[in-house]
Design a protein around this motif. Structure first.
Motif, PDB file in Angstrom:
ATOM      1  N   ASP A  60     -11.037  -1.102  -0.926  1.00 43.10           N
ATOM      2  CA  ASP A  60     -11.566   0.241  -0.722  1.00 43.10           C
ATOM      3  C   ASP A  60     -12.187   0.691  -2.034  1.00 43.10           C
ATOM      4  O   ASP A  60     -11.976   0.066  -3.080  1.00 43.10           O
ATOM      5  N   TYR A  90      -2.137  -2.442   0.892  1.00 46.17           N
ATOM      6  CA  TYR A  90      -3.452  -2.394   0.255  1.00 46.17           C
ATOM      7  C   TYR A  90      -3.542  -3.571  -0.718  1.00 46.17           C
ATOM      8  O   TYR A  90      -2.621  -3.790  -1.511  1.00 46.17           O
ATOM      9  N   TYR A 127      -4.110   7.372   3.904  1.00 43.21           N
ATOM     10  CA  TYR A 127      -3.176   6.248   3.779  1.00 43.21           C
ATOM     11  C   TYR A 127      -1.760   6.673   4.177  1.00 43.21           C
ATOM     12  O   TYR A 127      -1.039   5.925   4.852  1.00 43.21           O
ATOM     13  N   LEU A 182       1.938  -0.621   6.169  1.00 40.83           N
ATOM     14  CA  LEU A 182       0.566  -0.569   5.685  1.00 40.83           C
ATOM     15  C   LEU A 182       0.503  -1.077   4.250  1.00 40.83           C
ATOM     16  O   LEU A 182       1.245  -0.609   3.383  1.00 40.83           O
ATOM     17  N   THR A 219       0.666   8.487  -2.939  1.00 37.71           N
ATOM     18  CA  THR A 219       1.056   7.889  -1.671  1.00 37.71           C
ATOM     19  C   THR A 219       2.564   7.704  -1.639  1.00 37.71           C
ATOM     20  O   THR A 219       3.206   7.499  -2.673  1.00 37.71           O
ATOM     21  N   PHE A 253       3.082   3.199   1.933  1.00 31.83           N
ATOM     22  CA  PHE A 253       1.894   2.553   1.347  1.00 31.83           C
ATOM     23  C   PHE A 253       2.360   1.507   0.339  1.00 31.83           C
ATOM     24  O   PHE A 253       2.953   1.848  -0.677  1.00 31.83           O
ATOM     25  N   LYS A 270      -8.575   9.842   0.662  1.00 30.71           N
ATOM     26  CA  LYS A 270      -8.103   8.539   1.135  1.00 30.71           C
ATOM     27  C   LYS A 270      -6.592   8.417   1.013  1.00 30.71           C
ATOM     28  O   LYS A 270      -5.939   7.815   1.879  1.00 30.71           O
ATOM     29  N   CYS A 271      -6.020   8.992  -0.020  1.00 27.27           N
ATOM     30  CA  CYS A 271      -4.566   8.960  -0.154  1.00 27.27           C
ATOM     31  C   CYS A 271      -3.897   9.707   0.992  1.00 27.27           C
ATOM     32  O   CYS A 271      -2.870   9.259   1.527  1.00 27.27           O
TER      33      CYS A 271
END
Length: 295
Positions: free
Chosen positions: A99, A130, A114, A128, A153, A158, A110-111
């Motif tokens: 990302d 990343y 997420y 989830l 997050t 996350f 975006k946080c």
């Protein structure tokens, strides 16, 4: 039991494009027991044109577990549909493979997403993740993008699939990172780097070797297409696990010491070998020489 060795299917993506189930069978035949599938487009309705049931049936027959997959174009609108698909596959994880964060406003938005996505994933029995590259270690408001991501997050929602190859090419010490964020790293992604290309190792100097990489600068936030743009000129910058210069055993030892890492996933963007499958076979043989892994 050691850390489980798996394959990120992006490594065999060329074969998978025209025979996805054949690629799954070949991967299992080489000896891999866990695979993460590549390139699930959340805006679509199937994975390489195949349903979750078709993937699951083939994986069960080949005795290989699909543990998760890369997901692109994930939005609030398609999130539940995506979770349903991966739940049917019997997966434990969704992975955002990359990302971009060109501004603080976008990073904050975006946080929030997420956290929301991670919460819904949990309801479907998924986690989830990343996967980092190097640009998450650029500076924003006096901190690295990565530190902002992790501070905004929820650790329960996350998680990181830590790509140590890109971490080091961004000149970040993976051992120091492990010790700073031991509770955030749930898996490792490993690639290796060939000695004969050592002059190109530093991503922040890569523009000196290829003008196409001119926009990759440490003090200039990546906007969203720089990594894809330079992909064609990086073909020589990867090699099979254990054939390059990156030391794997100390990372595995540290991951085992921390205790949160379930998988170490082989990923190789390109190979100089005749086929992708010859490449992943060499890497698996070399993984079998490493202490503390289960393969």
């Amino acid at each position: 039991m050691g850390i489980k060795v798996g394959l990120q299917g992006y490594t065999v993506r060329e074969y998978m494009r025209f025979d996805p189930l054949g690629a799954l069978r070949k991967t299992a035949g080489i000896g891999y027991r866990y695979i993460e599938l590549p390139n699930y487009d959340a805006s679509g309705s199937a994975y390489y044109g195949l349903s979750a049931e078709e993937w699951k049936k083939e994986a069960d027959a080949a005795n290989i577990s699909i543990i998760g997959g890369y997901v692109t174009n994930l939005t609030e609108e398609n999130l539940e549909k995506t979770c349903t698909f991966f739940q049917k596959l019997g997966c434990s994880r969704l992975v955002i493979p990359i990302d971009y964060f060109p501004s603080r406003k976008i990073l904050d938005e975006k946080c929030r997403f997420y956290n929301k996505a991670g919460n819904l994933c949990q309801k479907y029995g998924l986690s989830l993740y990343y996967e980092n590259h190097y640009h998450e270690f650029q500076q924003m408001d006096g901190q690295t993008i990565m530190s902002l991501l992790l501070s905004q997050t929820d650790p329960e929602l996350f998680h990181l699939s830590l790509n140590t190859y890109w971490l080091m090419r961004g000149l970040v010490d993976p051992y120091a990172f492990f010790r700073k964020y031991p509770d955030r790293i749930g898996s490792i992604v490993q690639e290796d780097y060939p000695l004969d290309q050592i002059d190109k190792f530093n991503m922040w100097n890569f523009k000196n070797h290829h003008p196409i990489a001119e926009n990759i600068q440490y003090d200039k936030l990546l906007q969203g297409n720089e990594i894809q743009n330079i992909h064609p000129v990086q073909c020589e910058l990867f090699t099979e696990i254990g054939e390059g210069i990156l030391k794997l055993q100390p990372i595995i030892d540290l991951a085992a010491e921390i205790g949160n890492v379930s998988y170490v996933l082989l990923k190789q963007d390109f190979t100089r070998r005749p086929t992708e499958f010859e490449s992943i076979e060499i890497s698996l043989k070399n993984y079998r020489k490493i202490r503390g892994v289960d393969c």
